[in-house]
Design an enzyme around this catalytic site. Structure first.
Site, PDB file in Angstrom:
ATOM      1  N   VAL A 132     -17.269  11.631   2.235  1.00 16.76           N
ATOM      2  CA  VAL A 132     -18.427  11.577   1.332  1.00 16.76           C
ATOM      3  C   VAL A 132     -19.668  11.082   2.101  1.00 16.76           C
ATOM      4  O   VAL A 132     -20.772  11.600   1.945  1.00 16.76           O
ATOM      5  CB  VAL A 132     -18.142  10.613   0.148  1.00 16.76           C
ATOM      6  CG1 VAL A 132     -19.374  10.451  -0.732  1.00 16.76           C
ATOM      7  CG2 VAL A 132     -16.952  11.084  -0.670  1.00 16.76           C
ATOM      8  N   ARG A 186     -24.168   5.982  -3.491  1.00 13.14           N
ATOM      9  CA  ARG A 186     -23.470   6.938  -4.362  1.00 13.14           C
ATOM     10  C   ARG A 186     -23.918   6.699  -5.795  1.00 13.14           C
ATOM     11  O   ARG A 186     -23.822   5.574  -6.302  1.00 13.14           O
ATOM     12  CB  ARG A 186     -21.958   6.732  -4.287  1.00 13.14           C
ATOM     13  CG  ARG A 186     -21.393   6.959  -2.902  1.00 13.14           C
ATOM     14  CD  ARG A 186     -19.880   6.987  -2.955  1.00 13.14           C
ATOM     15  NE  ARG A 186     -19.324   6.971  -1.609  1.00 13.14           N
ATOM     16  CZ  ARG A 186     -18.053   7.212  -1.327  1.00 13.14           C
ATOM     17  NH1 ARG A 186     -17.189   7.461  -2.303  1.00 13.14           N
ATOM     18  NH2 ARG A 186     -17.619   7.168  -0.094  1.00 13.14           N
ATOM     19  N   LYS A 207       0.833  -1.220   0.000  1.00 10.79           N
ATOM     20  CA  LYS A 207       0.000   0.000   0.000  1.00 10.79           C
ATOM     21  C   LYS A 207       0.857   1.255   0.000  1.00 10.79           C
ATOM     22  O   LYS A 207       1.886   1.308   0.680  1.00 10.79           O
ATOM     23  CB  LYS A 207      -0.895   0.025   1.257  1.00 10.79           C
ATOM     24  CG  LYS A 207      -1.939  -1.067   1.274  1.00 10.79           C
ATOM     25  CD  LYS A 207      -2.668  -1.123   2.601  1.00 10.79           C
ATOM     26  CE  LYS A 207      -3.868  -0.224   2.660  1.00 10.79           C
ATOM     27  NZ  LYS A 207      -4.684  -0.480   3.890  1.00 10.79           N
ATOM     28  N   LYS A 239      -0.861  -7.510   6.005  1.00 10.77           N
ATOM     29  CA  LYS A 239      -1.465  -8.817   5.744  1.00 10.77           C
ATOM     30  C   LYS A 239      -2.776  -8.539   4.997  1.00 10.77           C
ATOM     31  O   LYS A 239      -3.487  -7.594   5.325  1.00 10.77           O
ATOM     32  CB  LYS A 239      -1.750  -9.477   7.086  1.00 10.77           C
ATOM     33  CG  LYS A 239      -2.387 -10.833   7.017  1.00 10.77           C
ATOM     34  CD  LYS A 239      -2.516 -11.344   8.467  1.00 10.77           C
ATOM     35  CE  LYS A 239      -3.575 -12.406   8.605  1.00 10.77           C
ATOM     36  NZ  LYS A 239      -3.353 -13.608   7.838  1.00 10.77           N
ATOM     37  N   ARG A 290     -10.557  14.843   7.318  1.00 10.69           N
ATOM     38  CA  ARG A 290     -11.462  15.724   6.558  1.00 10.69           C
ATOM     39  C   ARG A 290     -12.884  15.201   6.698  1.00 10.69           C
ATOM     40  O   ARG A 290     -13.099  14.134   7.265  1.00 10.69           O
ATOM     41  CB  ARG A 290     -11.066  15.678   5.083  1.00 10.69           C
ATOM     42  CG  ARG A 290     -11.017  14.237   4.586  1.00 10.69           C
ATOM     43  CD  ARG A 290     -10.929  14.096   3.106  1.00 10.69           C
ATOM     44  NE  ARG A 290     -10.537  12.763   2.713  1.00 10.69           N
ATOM     45  CZ  ARG A 290     -11.338  11.728   2.615  1.00 10.69           C
ATOM     46  NH1 ARG A 290     -12.610  11.836   2.918  1.00 10.69           N
ATOM     47  NH2 ARG A 290     -10.887  10.541   2.231  1.00 10.69           N
TER      48      ARG A 290
END
Ligand code: ADP
Length: 450
Positions: free
Chosen positions: A292, A335, A157, A200, A289
């Site tokens: 959504v 969404r 990542k 993992k 922040r």
């Protein structure tokens, strides 16, 4: 309280912030690119300033142009919304330097949490459980060594990652090097920082997150959890609040999120994200922040999160106490994206030739749409969010099914009927789902919803 707020964003979140500010009697300034000449946020704000051409890099990510617009219009605060500059510590610092309040946490907190590897180390120190892996960025050599002790599958990542970008699943040792390099390249292109770390790979986790609010006087509370496990390509599509969890596990997660926020003396609104599997939970990241999916929390708590962000940034104390937070019923958000689910959710912008919105108690539609509006191809494909609230999860599902049935958005491909199939899927209705839901059922959802 602020006199004038500049909203450094576009689309539905810009509209949402402008409305919240206007309801508080605060003047608003919209910024827009040349592709957004006809955008609703530009029309609704009290003033509007063009900040550059269509590409985000030249407009909505152009810190100099946005700060100039704020100084020119005499705005005393900037709300960054989500995406764009909302988690850019440099931008928050620049705002501080020119004496404009950034509506969010301070630059230092954004920097710590924006570096996911650093954030994990901070959480580890605070005693919050992490997904096993490296709590710092790794070189290719370190990745190879660590992979041997961690085993497969694992995940590479990006430290600067977001929106599912810079993430690669590695099933075996042969795939490691190419996945490592691919994650680095993608991260470099998307975030200009190519550091990566390892985790993992959990096979069937739920994505559970907790909303927190803190003020500058050290008072931090949480506003409960959300389940955001219904995703496509690691991006959320449907969220609900509260999450359906065993009571003890739920309160442990909420407590851990509070502890995490307190550890960094968190100021303003934030979200602590966890993965949950086999009755255990693990921190993955903190978003500094508004999210959504914030409306589902607003629906069950009756608290306006954007207005609280503004109050807190203006220096007012957070007068809500933890024991004041009451959860009522269940809320679901869908969404609606201009995209083609049958073509791996390929963006599909167009002109909205007709719109009809469902209405009724506990139904909300957050968007920047209007009839005749042309969605520009330069930005995110999200067109809006349909949110419903009912007394129970079952009632909320039925209400969402009815609302989706009534909603009409004509003129482009979108995911409305695909999301209706999700809502009608047995596994979803029975609450038997995790982040693998889409992968597992996608074919059926695309054809007949079974
Ligand atoms: P981003 O910041 O790009 O959104 P996150 O770390 O928040 O990335 O993860 C996004 C999604 O990716 C999660 O909701 C989950 O579905 C998946 N994911 C992330 N980490 C893991 C993991 N260790 N194991 C399994 N799935 C994961």
């Amino acid at each position: 309280m602020f006199h004038k707020i500049l909203v450094a964003n576009r689309g539905e979140i810009a509209v949402r912030i402008i409305r919240a500010a206007q309801q508080m009697g605060i003047l608003t300034v919209a910024v827009y690119s040349t592709a957004d000449e006809t955008a609703l946020h530009k029309e609704l704000a009290d003033e509007a300033v063009c900040i550059g051409p269509a590409p985000s890099k030249l407009s909505y990510l152009n810190a100099q142009a946005i700060l100039s617009a704020a100084l020119y219009t005499g705005a005393d605060a900037i709300h960054p919304g989500f995406g764009f500059l909302s988690e850019d510590a440099e931008f928050a610092k620049l705002c501080e330097e020119v004496g404009i309040k950034f509506i969010g946490p301070n630059a230092k907190t954004i920097a710590i949490m924006g570096d996911k590897a650093k954030a994990k180390q901070t959480m580890k120190d605070a005693g919050v459980p992490l997904v096993p892996g490296s709590a710092h960025e790794v070189t290719l050599e370190e990745a190879k060594n660590l992979a041997q002790s961690m085993g497969f599958p694992l995940l590479i990542k990006a430290s600067a990652g977001g929106g599912g970008k810079g993430m690669r699943i590695v099933q075996n040792a042969d795939q490691l090097e190419s996945a490592y390099l691919a994650a680095r390249n993608e991260a470099k292109a998307a975030f200009s920082h190519d550091g990566v770390y390892m985790e993992k790979y959990l096979s069937n986790p739920q994505h559970i997150e907790v909303q927190v609010l803190g003020d500058k006087y050290g008072h931090v509370i949480h506003l409960g959890d959300r389940d955001c496990s219904i995703q496509r390509n690691h991006q959320k599509l449907l969220e609900e609040a509260p999450a359906t969890l065993e009571t003890k596990l739920q309160s442990s997660i909420r407590e851990a999120a509070l502890k995490a926020a307190q550890a960094v003396q968190y100021e303003n609104a934030g979200t602590v994200e966890f993965l949950v599997q086999d009755n255990a939970f693990y921190f993955i990241e903190m978003n500094t922040r508004i999210q959504v999916e914030h409306p589902v929390t607003e629906m069950i708590t009756g608290i306006d999160l954007i207005q609280w962000q503004i109050n807190i940034a203006s220096g007012l104390p957070l007068t809500l106490k933890q024991e004041d937070i009451q959860y009522r019923g269940h809320a679901i958000e869908v969404r609606l994206n201009a995209e083609d689910p049958s073509k791996n959710f390929l963006p599909s912008p167009g002109t909205l030739s007709f719109i009809h919105l469902p209405q009724g108690l506990g139904i909300r539609f957050d968007s920047a749409l209007y009839q005749g509006y042309t969605i520009p191809p330069f930005y995110d494909s999200m067109m809006g969010k349909l949110i419903v609230h009912g007394p129970t999860r079952e009632a909320a599902i039925k209400k969402m099914q009815a609302a989706l049935n009534e909603l009409i958005l004509e003129g482009m491909n979108h995911n409305q009927s695909f999301m209706q199939s999700v809502l009608k899927h047995r596994a979803f209705m029975e609450g038997r789902f995790d982040t693998t839901f889409m992968q597992r059922y996608k074919e059926g959802l695309l054809s007949d919803g079974t």
